[in-house]
Scaffold this motif. Sequence first.
Motif, PDB file in Angstrom:
ATOM      1  N   GLY B  39       0.814  -1.220   0.000  1.00  0.00           N
ATOM      2  CA  GLY B  39       0.000   0.000   0.000  1.00  0.00           C
ATOM      3  C   GLY B  39       0.842   1.262   0.000  1.00  0.00           C
ATOM      4  O   GLY B  39       0.320   2.358  -0.182  1.00  0.00           O
ATOM      5  N   TYR B  40       2.141   1.129   0.221  1.00  0.00           N
ATOM      6  CA  TYR B  40       3.007   2.311   0.339  1.00  0.00           C
ATOM      7  C   TYR B  40       4.158   2.214  -0.662  1.00  0.00           C
ATOM      8  O   TYR B  40       4.878   1.213  -0.686  1.00  0.00           O
ATOM      9  CB  TYR B  40       3.555   2.426   1.765  1.00  0.00           C
ATOM     10  N   THR B  41       4.319   3.260  -1.453  1.00  0.00           N
ATOM     11  CA  THR B  41       5.331   3.257  -2.517  1.00  0.00           C
ATOM     12  C   THR B  41       6.731   2.983  -1.965  1.00  0.00           C
ATOM     13  O   THR B  41       7.494   2.214  -2.542  1.00  0.00           O
ATOM     14  CB  THR B  41       5.330   4.618  -3.245  1.00  0.00           C
ATOM     15  N   ALA B  42       7.065   3.633  -0.829  1.00  0.00           N
ATOM     16  CA  ALA B  42       8.418   3.502  -0.278  1.00  0.00           C
ATOM     17  C   ALA B  42       8.708   2.051   0.108  1.00  0.00           C
ATOM     18  O   ALA B  42       9.821   1.559  -0.102  1.00  0.00           O
ATOM     19  CB  ALA B  42       8.576   4.420   0.934  1.00  0.00           C
ATOM     20  N   GLY B 103      11.442   7.535   6.591  1.00  0.00           N
ATOM     21  CA  GLY B 103      10.593   8.723   6.557  1.00  0.00           C
ATOM     22  C   GLY B 103       9.123   8.371   6.646  1.00  0.00           C
ATOM     23  O   GLY B 103       8.342   9.023   7.353  1.00  0.00           O
ATOM     24  N   VAL B 104       8.726   7.312   5.940  1.00  0.00           N
ATOM     25  CA  VAL B 104       7.316   6.893   5.923  1.00  0.00           C
ATOM     26  C   VAL B 104       6.920   6.290   7.279  1.00  0.00           C
ATOM     27  O   VAL B 104       5.824   6.560   7.788  1.00  0.00           O
ATOM     28  CB  VAL B 104       7.078   5.895   4.763  1.00  0.00           C
ATOM     29  N   ASP B 106       7.904   7.015  10.162  1.00  0.00           N
ATOM     30  CA  ASP B 106       7.697   8.106  11.102  1.00  0.00           C
ATOM     31  C   ASP B 106       6.293   8.700  11.002  1.00  0.00           C
ATOM     32  O   ASP B 106       5.745   9.199  11.978  1.00  0.00           O
ATOM     33  CB  ASP B 106       8.755   9.189  10.818  1.00  0.00           C
ATOM     34  N   LEU B 107       5.707   8.625   9.786  1.00  0.00           N
ATOM     35  CA  LEU B 107       4.390   9.237   9.551  1.00  0.00           C
ATOM     36  C   LEU B 107       3.220   8.255   9.720  1.00  0.00           C
ATOM     37  O   LEU B 107       2.072   8.685   9.737  1.00  0.00           O
ATOM     38  CB  LEU B 107       4.330   9.805   8.129  1.00  0.00           C
ATOM     39  N   PRO B 109       1.666   6.557  12.089  1.00  0.00           N
ATOM     40  CA  PRO B 109       0.582   6.745  13.072  1.00  0.00           C
ATOM     41  C   PRO B 109      -0.367   7.892  12.719  1.00  0.00           C
ATOM     42  O   PRO B 109      -1.474   7.952  13.237  1.00  0.00           O
ATOM     43  CB  PRO B 109       1.349   7.050  14.374  1.00  0.00           C
ATOM     44  N   GLN B 110       0.065   8.825  11.855  1.00  0.00           N
ATOM     45  CA  GLN B 110      -0.787   9.976  11.508  1.00  0.00           C
ATOM     46  C   GLN B 110      -1.657   9.722  10.274  1.00  0.00           C
ATOM     47  O   GLN B 110      -2.365  10.617   9.829  1.00  0.00           O
ATOM     48  CB  GLN B 110       0.098  11.203  11.209  1.00  0.00           C
ATOM     49  N   LEU B 111      -1.580   8.501   9.693  1.00  0.00           N
ATOM     50  CA  LEU B 111      -2.327   8.239   8.465  1.00  0.00           C
ATOM     51  C   LEU B 111      -3.801   7.975   8.755  1.00  0.00           C
ATOM     52  O   LEU B 111      -4.143   7.391   9.792  1.00  0.00           O
ATOM     53  CB  LEU B 111      -1.735   7.029   7.730  1.00  0.00           C
ATOM     54  N   LYS B 112      -4.651   8.387   7.787  1.00  0.00           N
ATOM     55  CA  LYS B 112      -6.094   8.148   7.921  1.00  0.00           C
ATOM     56  C   LYS B 112      -6.363   6.644   7.920  1.00  0.00           C
ATOM     57  O   LYS B 112      -5.869   5.921   7.048  1.00  0.00           O
ATOM     58  CB  LYS B 112      -6.840   8.768   6.732  1.00  0.00           C
ATOM     59  N   PHE B 114      -5.325   4.240   9.582  1.00  0.00           N
ATOM     60  CA  PHE B 114      -4.223   3.301   9.773  1.00  0.00           C
ATOM     61  C   PHE B 114      -4.149   2.917  11.239  1.00  0.00           C
ATOM     62  O   PHE B 114      -4.021   3.763  12.122  1.00  0.00           O
ATOM     63  CB  PHE B 114      -2.901   3.934   9.329  1.00  0.00           C
TER      64      PHE B 114
END
Lengths: 152, 152
Positions: B39-42, B103-104, B106-107, B109-112, B114
């Motif tokens: 689900g995540y490009t990185a 980098g991803v 780290d973010l 927990p702030q995802l819609k 998730f």
Amino acid sequence: MAELTTSSGTRISFTMRIAQIVFSCSSLLFMSLGVEFYGYTAFCYLVTVMGLLIPWSFTLAVVDGYSVLIESPLRQPGIQMIIIIGDWVLSLLALSAACATAGVIDLLPQLKGFHCPSSLCSRYQISAIMAFLSWFHTAASALLNLWLFHSM
Amino acid sequence: MAELTTSSGTRISFTMRIAQIVFSCSSLLFMSLGVEFYGYTAFCYLVTVMGLLIPWSFTLAVVDGYSVLIESPLRQPGIQMIIIIGDWVLSLLALSAACATAGVIDLLPQLKGFHCPSSLCSRYQISAIMAFLSWFHTAASALLNLWLFHSM
């Protein structure tokens, strides 16, 4: 062949330093002016790295410019080694910051409570592209210097 | 001093290749087994890069192992150059993938929508750490080979 025994203090090196300064400053300005970058670790990291890269490149650009003016390229192995190590470390930091930023930009639209007008998102993207270009020129300087250092 | 004229086909090189394989496989397995990485490009990028790094390191480990057995280090400049370029490219890809993943993470927990149980988040983190270790060993191989290549 004097140009090929060492890169520092030559026109090639001076041109690459100017390119590094231009791209690093662009990346820093696009990321920090009018944008709330400090909410994201990756963006803060990019700003920090560009803040380190700009004075480094500026100092070496001044040294290279002076060497070009007096037509005497740098030949001290000690100084050359410091420049090579500094270039390598900063190019790795620039690449890591640019990649972390690119990874985060990809996720921005999926963040809770994040509203991303196209002008804002495109500024982040331009900043990341500039950081990649800055990395490319720093890595090229480092690779060229490392290669030529062996020939001294 | 035979060990110092070229790194490929020596025990040092063989040990570094084994370390690369171990860390790359660990990174790939922690990222892909039982976790929705696609689900995540990185994360997809990390899996792709590790999927390239593993066969590369495995092939070179076999070559190095064979060279150590017959006690004849590789000395062909053409093959050495291909190995150096391949190592550089893959080390840069590994660093960029590891940084984008960090980098991803780290973010996350702030995802819609998730939900991140600690076991899941820690697996992503371990995968990123393994990718960094894999990058470190690939970059060390590349740097050592580039340095020694000049001495041939």
